[in-house]
Design a protein around this motif. Structure first.
Motif, PDB file in Angstrom:
ATOM      1  N   UNK A  53      50.592 101.402  40.761  1.00  0.00           N
ATOM      2  CA  UNK A  53      51.935 100.925  40.894  1.00  0.00           C
ATOM      3  C   UNK A  53      52.380 100.050  39.507  1.00  0.00           C
ATOM      4  N   UNK A  54      51.317  99.613  38.691  1.00  0.00           N
ATOM      5  CA  UNK A  54      51.498  98.712  37.449  1.00  0.00           C
ATOM      6  C   UNK A  54      52.278  99.668  36.444  1.00  0.00           C
ATOM      7  N   UNK A  55      51.760 100.831  36.478  1.00  0.00           N
ATOM      8  CA  UNK A  55      52.363 101.657  35.506  1.00  0.00           C
ATOM      9  C   UNK A  55      53.859 102.301  35.900  1.00  0.00           C
ATOM     10  N   UNK A  56      54.034 102.318  37.184  1.00  0.00           N
ATOM     11  CA  UNK A  56      55.354 102.774  37.595  1.00  0.00           C
ATOM     12  C   UNK A  56      56.276 101.553  37.222  1.00  0.00           C
ATOM     13  N   UNK A  57      55.799 100.257  37.603  1.00  0.00           N
ATOM     14  CA  UNK A  57      56.877  99.094  37.358  1.00  0.00           C
ATOM     15  C   UNK A  57      57.124  99.142  35.565  1.00  0.00           C
ATOM     16  N   UNK A  58      55.949  99.306  34.934  1.00  0.00           N
ATOM     17  CA  UNK A  58      56.005  99.315  33.406  1.00  0.00           C
ATOM     18  C   UNK A  58      57.202 100.104  32.930  1.00  0.00           C
ATOM     19  N   UNK A  59      57.291 101.413  33.328  1.00  0.00           N
ATOM     20  CA  UNK A  59      58.103 102.589  33.129  1.00  0.00           C
ATOM     21  C   UNK A  59      59.509 102.079  33.459  1.00  0.00           C
ATOM     22  N   UNK A  60      59.617 101.392  34.718  1.00  0.00           N
ATOM     23  CA  UNK A  60      60.874 100.947  35.027  1.00  0.00           C
ATOM     24  C   UNK A  60      61.443  99.818  34.249  1.00  0.00           C
ATOM     25  N   UNK A  61      60.489  98.825  33.691  1.00  0.00           N
ATOM     26  CA  UNK A  61      60.948  97.875  33.093  1.00  0.00           C
ATOM     27  C   UNK A  61      61.212  98.228  31.412  1.00  0.00           C
ATOM     28  N   UNK A  62      60.476  99.113  30.977  1.00  0.00           N
ATOM     29  CA  UNK A  62      61.020  99.824  29.816  1.00  0.00           C
ATOM     30  C   UNK A  62      62.114 100.418  29.759  1.00  0.00           C
ATOM     31  N   UNK A  63      62.522 100.927  30.834  1.00  0.00           N
ATOM     32  CA  UNK A  63      64.057 101.532  30.960  1.00  0.00           C
ATOM     33  C   UNK A  63      64.887 100.483  30.923  1.00  0.00           C
ATOM     34  N   UNK A  64      64.887  99.363  31.527  1.00  0.00           N
ATOM     35  CA  UNK A  64      65.809  98.287  31.711  1.00  0.00           C
ATOM     36  C   UNK A  64      65.857  97.278  30.634  1.00  0.00           C
ATOM     37  N   UNK A  65      64.622  97.097  29.678  1.00  0.00           N
ATOM     38  CA  UNK A  65      64.462  96.227  28.936  1.00  0.00           C
ATOM     39  C   UNK A  65      65.710  96.451  27.649  1.00  0.00           C
ATOM     40  N   UNK A  66      65.986  97.494  27.399  1.00  0.00           N
ATOM     41  CA  UNK A  66      67.076  97.565  26.412  1.00  0.00           C
ATOM     42  C   UNK A  66      68.561  98.096  26.770  1.00  0.00           C
ATOM     43  N   UNK A  67      68.537  97.790  28.306  1.00  0.00           N
ATOM     44  CA  UNK A  67      69.925  98.255  29.011  1.00  0.00           C
ATOM     45  C   UNK A  67      70.733  97.237  28.788  1.00  0.00           C
ATOM     46  N   UNK A  68      72.022  97.620  29.112  1.00  0.00           N
ATOM     47  CA  UNK A  68      73.134  96.540  28.746  1.00  0.00           C
ATOM     48  C   UNK A  68      73.018  95.424  29.471  1.00  0.00           C
TER      49      UNK A  68
END
Length: 285
Positions: free
Chosen positions: A162-177
């Protein structure tokens, strides 16, 4: 006091969830299990581990014990009700712990990166190198088995995926608009994480949590089957483990709690499928 109406997006998700046959079936089965767990102390106030009738009474022979008794004369139906409480408690606590650890670690690693991300990667690699069941087995074997210790052992070994899944989602959102706009107006890291990051990671967390509850029930049952369970608490795994001694002659002692495990895990998997469909952003287009 009036309750504010649900936002339009949440109403659409709720309609999609309730229109999913798998989700409705899963909710119905899960409601039955929850009702049994909540009413166990009222319907069967006596200790389910005490002898209630003659040993190995087959189902249907005595109306007072419709599902019969085990080799020690314990009421199987009472054991199923009280076992639902123990199994769901262990699964719920372990899943809650895994969600807290996984979300906290994934958000920290994905948002801040750098040393935190490297440490997170090392920890998850270590935990994922060893099968989670064997890891939990080793922990429970060292400590004296109890409901809370088993729940902690399962939770501690279940968070990395779950931690890796959340990390991937956060990386996607981190540099979003959305995050860039919050940074432009001077929002703090805590505000960005709470208001922009966490709400948008809710979908994978909800779906994963429902599946983790099912996995936790299976793990607890497997540990109990191997004798690593709290002997003072009635659980489905304990019932299956005890019944294996008479499996050839009185198969129902194992089959009935085993069926309860199967139906509960099936309900949670069906609910997980329904949640995945309801919260899929492509479904709302």
């Amino acid at each position: 006091m009036t309750v504010p109406p649900l936002p339009a997006a949440d109403r659409r998700r709720l309609r999609r969830l309730l229109s999913s046959p798998s989700a409705v079936a899963g909710l119905a089965l899960l409601a039955v299990v929850l009702a049994a767990a909540l009413s166990a102390g009222w319907v069967f106030p006596a200790d389910p581990l005490e002898m209630a009738t003659e040993p190995l009474l087959w189902p249907g022979r005595d109306a007072a014990f419709p599902l019969g008794s085990d080799m020690l004369g314990r009421d199987i139906l009472a054991g199923l009700f009280h076992g639902a409480r123990a199994s769901l408690l262990i699964a719920g606590v372990s899943t809650a712990l895994a969600v807290v650890l996984g979300v906290a670690g994934g958000v920290t690693a994905g948002y801040f990166g750098g040393r935190a991300d490297r440490l997170f990667g090392t920890l998850t690699t270590f935990f994922l190198t060893i099968p989670s069941f064997l890891f939990a087995l080793a922990i429970v074997a060292v400590v004296q088995p109890s409901v809370w210790k088993i729940a902690l052992a399962i939770g501690i070994t279940s968070w990395p995926a779950l931690g890796r899944l959340v990390r991937a989602e956060v990386l996607r959102l981190r540099h979003g608009d959305m995050v860039l706009a919050s940074e432009a107006v001077g929002a703090s890291h805590a505000r960005i994480i709470i208001e922009d990051i966490l709400p948008n990671t809710l979908t994978p967390v909800l779906v994963s949590a429902s599946l983790m509850v099912a996995t936790a029930i299976l793990t607890e049952s497997s540990l109990a089957f191997l004798g690593l369970a709290d002997p003072n608490v009635a659980s489905w795994g304990n019932m299956v483990g005890a019944g294996r001694e008479v499996l050839r002659t009185d198969w129902y002692v194992c089959a009935l709690p085993g069926l309860a495990i199967v139906l509960t895990v099936l309900a949670l998997n069906l609910l997980g499928d329904g949640l995945a469909t309801a919260f899929d952003p492509r479904e709302g287009r």
